[in-house]
Write an enzyme that holds these catalytic residues in place. Structure first.
Site, PDB file in Angstrom:
ATOM      1  N   GLU A   1     -13.066  -2.118  12.001  1.00 35.92           N
ATOM      2  CA  GLU A   1     -12.938  -1.369  10.751  1.00 35.92           C
ATOM      3  C   GLU A   1     -14.045  -1.699   9.760  1.00 35.92           C
ATOM      4  O   GLU A   1     -14.615  -0.812   9.130  1.00 35.92           O
ATOM      5  CB  GLU A   1     -11.572  -1.657  10.127  1.00 35.92           C
ATOM      6  CG  GLU A   1     -11.365  -1.017   8.766  1.00 35.92           C
ATOM      7  CD  GLU A   1     -10.028  -1.374   8.139  1.00 35.92           C
ATOM      8  OE1 GLU A   1      -9.829  -1.046   6.954  1.00 35.92           O
ATOM      9  OE2 GLU A   1      -9.186  -1.994   8.830  1.00 35.92           O
TER      10      GLU A   1
ATOM     11  N   ASP B   1      -8.858  -8.814   4.031  1.00 40.01           N
ATOM     12  CA  ASP B   1      -8.600  -7.704   4.957  1.00 40.01           C
ATOM     13  C   ASP B   1      -9.663  -7.618   6.052  1.00 40.01           C
ATOM     14  O   ASP B   1     -10.550  -6.772   5.979  1.00 40.01           O
ATOM     15  CB  ASP B   1      -8.544  -6.386   4.190  1.00 40.01           C
ATOM     16  CG  ASP B   1      -8.042  -5.227   5.046  1.00 40.01           C
ATOM     17  OD1 ASP B   1      -7.471  -5.480   6.120  1.00 40.01           O
ATOM     18  OD2 ASP B   1      -8.211  -4.066   4.628  1.00 40.01           O
TER      19      ASP B   1
ATOM     20  N   GLU C   1       0.817  -1.213   0.000  1.00 42.50           N
ATOM     21  CA  GLU C   1       0.000   0.000   0.000  1.00 42.50           C
ATOM     22  C   GLU C   1       0.853   1.267   0.000  1.00 42.50           C
ATOM     23  O   GLU C   1       0.590   2.222   0.721  1.00 42.50           O
ATOM     24  CB  GLU C   1      -0.960  -0.010   1.197  1.00 42.50           C
ATOM     25  CG  GLU C   1      -1.934  -1.179   1.172  1.00 42.50           C
ATOM     26  CD  GLU C   1      -2.921  -1.173   2.302  1.00 42.50           C
ATOM     27  OE1 GLU C   1      -4.086  -1.536   2.072  1.00 42.50           O
ATOM     28  OE2 GLU C   1      -2.528  -0.813   3.435  1.00 42.50           O
TER      29      GLU C   1
END
Length: 723
Positions: A416, A388, A314
């Site tokens: 998240e 993820d 990332e």
């Protein structure tokens, strides 16, 4: 990352803070599961007092000192007595605490075999007779083991367990039990939903917030022994001397509680901070720069744990920038840390937009060829699933595939992808689902947990971590029930054999009440909550369809992003023919990365585990499910059941009003209303979107969405409740 349009959530938060400030007797959640409220059952109170009428606890090490403080605080609160620490027998019912080295009574009590089973960090709690008197012994081989034993004993009292005849041997199944804080130096938290960072960097090292000690107490009470202070998207300033002095101040607070501090490091620090021309891990000058920096750290923090590194992921720099491998990069840090017995934890969360292959496959493809090439003090940290931290995903194929490299679990405690701090989602069932998954790497029974603890592959180091959900909100976690996920992570790191239900029972008793008429329905609600969230978010194997960037709320239409594998359409691949990501041999063949025994449960769309149907298969909207419904009708059923089940959670909580303090009752009640609104938002948005491909009607027996797809696509937060 929650937008300002979420006015109802902001209102709840501000109202709650005002409520706390003006209510002197408020239960504000700050004490977590260490409330130590008085025992009110007469028989138990008498028994507990008898068994703790005198206490032998010798020693003055930092760990023993805080153990004595905790025991004194706990007994004063629970038994409403001032503990009597003595040096010789006077009464029956003595509590004898220590190690064989610090206590002659423990040394001569014949506990050697039990202590051997307890290991270096574990403890035993035993009822024995000494000089004709009944005594309770809390013994360990180390002072930190004694501290863990004290917390274990207090947990027995808090949960109202009998202490008449004890024979407990408790040893951690995992060596490194860690929280990863994605905290930034400016006080923000990436994926944080409970205020700002706990670490007041501007005030450190001179001002030590009392909250740091309470953080350490909470972690020690559940066996956590490591904390990564900084975000994996690292800031080079954390390695400068002024910040290292701040790190040292935190380490001094945590040390008595057996907690080592770790830092993240940016791979390019030699260039950005050291002004070198390169950060090539095979360059002698670069290697020396890191050796000098690590020496500086250990001069300030003698028990520094090591580094957690995110590299070539990332946008983060890494060894691949210089044509080197992950092993080359990790081994450079390992060599520099080895003289101090430090470790490097190298994250396996790597994927590239330039690689056309399924993102599910990329970490496996990069790391499996490197098995056996890492130094002995390197751990590879692997997320529980290959994408993820989704509400549900199959276990990561790396587990079991690297027998020569210690693999460390990375769970996410912060929510998240699970509604942030507005949704009640108890994560122990998710953790257990992964830990109990069978990799078949060494035949049937080769669970992820047994891979992690070195039972299958003889790992020299074992570890499990969770991305922390703590912030500076009064209640630490933003949602009162989110505390349970922090608690569950620690308890499972210590003993992954504990059931999610047992952990929920402990947490409810310690955090709320021992009233069984409260515990039974509250526990039922907790145990159902994760499956409920999956139903109204990502049923039948759907994944990564959350709103862009913040990963909050539904966004199955997300398609225009910097990279394809950040979009939702990349994962669900909905079209007129059907929906789902084909990961079979006919598709990306990600399923081929699993051992045959594990692969077998997902290979067949018609006979496989339907929880992962759309994870591994692209199937028609008319595909027939095992219950006889078409896929489209199954999706409708799941989405509506999920939203309806949140209504059931509301009703359950409302029925407990008389059994919960009014402050926390009202806070959870309001948040459950927000959760219901969000569940309806998810339901309507996703079904209207997928309906645009299926061209099938939502069955008339269900309440129809009250807006168009275009309306829902414009929303950044759920519409106000109509209830």
């Amino acid at each position: 990352m929650i937008t300002a349009t979420r006015s109802i959530i902001t209102w709840i938060a501000s109202t709650w803070l005002i409520f706390i400030c003006f209510t002197a007797r408020a239960e504000n959640g700050y004490d977590l599961w260490l409330r130590y409220k008085p025992v009110t059952e007469p028989a138990l109170l008498t028994s507990y007092r008898q068994h703790a009428s005198e206490i032998f606890l010798n020693g003055n090490s930092p760990a023993i000192t805080v153990a004595k403080e905790e025991l004194s605080m706990g007994l004063k609160g629970l038994l409403t007595i001032d503990p009597s620490f003595v040096n010789s027998f006077q009464k029956n019912g003595a509590l004898i605490i220590g190690t064989p080295a610090s206590s002659s009574m423990i040394a001569s009590a014949g506990l050697q075999k039990k202590l051997q089973q307890a290991g270096q960090e574990g403890y035993i709690i035993s009822t024995i007779r000494i000089n004709g008197k009944t005594c309770t012994i809390i013994a360990a081989n180390s002072d930190h083991g004694v501290l863990y034993g004290v917390f274990g004993y207090l947990r027995l009292l808090q949960t109202r367990q009998p202490v008449i005849s004890l024979n407990i041997i408790s040893a951690p199944r995992i060596q490194l039990r860690m929280l990863n804080h994605w905290d930034n130096l400016n006080g923000s938290i990436e994926r944080g939903y409970a205020g700002k960072s706990l670490w007041n960097w501007n005030q450190l090292p001179d001002t030590i917030d009392p909250r740091y000690k309470d953080y350490a107490r909470a972690n020690a009470s559940i066996g956590i022994n490591g904390t990564v202070l900084t975000n994996v998207n690292a800031n080079i300033l954390a390695l400068t001397h002024p910040y290292l002095e701040k790190v040292a101040a935190l380490a001094n607070v945590f040390r008595p509680y057996g907690i080592k501090v770790y830092l993240t490091a940016k791979f390019s620090a030699p260039v950005e901070l050291g002004k070198l021309r390169t950060a090539d891990p095979l360059n002698d000058t670069v290697q020396q720069w890191w050796k000098d920096k690590i020496k500086e750290i250990y001069e300030l923090v003698p028990d520094f744990g090591g580094f957690l590194i995110k590299a070539n992921s990332e946008g983060q720099p890494g060894p691949q920038n210089y044509g080197r491998t992950h092993a080359d990069g990790a081994n450079m840090f390992a060599d520099a840390l080895a003289p101090y017995h430090g470790i490097v934890i190298w994250r396996a969360f790597v994927y590239s937009n330039e690689v056309p292959d399924d993102r599910h496959k990329q970490a496996y493809n990069e790391f499996v060829p490197l098995d056996g090439k890492f130094k002995s003090n390197v751990m590879v940290q692997v997320k529980n699933g290959a994408i993820d931290f989704q509400p549900r995903e199959p276990f990561h194929p790396l587990f079991g595939a690297m027998p020569k490299t210690p693999l460390m679990m990375e769970f996410q405690v912060t929510q998240e992808y699970l509604g942030h701090s507005t949704n009640l989602v108890y994560l122990a069932p998710l953790f257990k689902e992964c830990l109990e998954s069978d990799t078949y790497c060494n035949g049937k029974g080769s669970t992820v947990a047994k891979v992690l603890d070195g039972s299958i592959h003889p790992y020299a180091i074992t570890g499990m971590a969770g991305v922390a959900n703590t912030g500076n909100d009064t209640d630490w976690c933003g949602h009162p029930f989110a505390q349970a996920n922090w608690y569950a992570l620690g308890r499972l790191c210590w003993n992954y054999s504990l059931s999610a239900e047992q952990i929920a029972d402990e947490w409810l008793r310690m955090t709320y009440s021992n009233d069984v008429t409260f515990i039974k329905p509250a526990k039922k609600m907790m145990m159902a909550s994760r499956e409920i969230a999956v139903s109204y978010m990502t049923p039948v194997g759907l994944h990564h369809i959350m709103g862009a960037n913040a990963h909050y709320g539904p966004g199955p239409w997300t398609s225009r992003m910097q990279r394809a594998d950040w979009t939702a359409v990349y994962y669900h691949k909905a079209d007129s023919a059907g929906v789902g990501f084909d990961r079979t041999i006919k598709g990306s063949n990600a399923i081929g990365q699993y051992f045959p025994g594990a692969r077998k449960q997902w290979e067949s769309a018609s006979a496989g585990d339907e929880k992962y149907l759309l994870w591994f298969h692209h199937v028609p909207w008319t595909f027939r499910m095992k219950d006889g419904l078409t896929l489209w009708n199954e999706l409708c059923k799941k989405y509506y059941a999920g939203a309806d089940s949140v209504k059931w959670m509301q009703q359950t909580w409302n029925s407990l009003k008389a059994k919960v303090d009014p402050e926390r009752f009202e806070q959870v009640k309001k948040l459950l209303q927000v959760q219901h609104d969000e569940a309806v938002w998810w339901r309507n948005s996703c079904l209207l979107y997928f309906q645009s491909f299926s061209k099938m009607a939502i069955p008339s027996k269900y309440e129809q969405p009250d807006g168009t797809l275009e309306y829902y696509m414009k929303l950044k937060s759920p519409p106000p409740s109509k209830d």
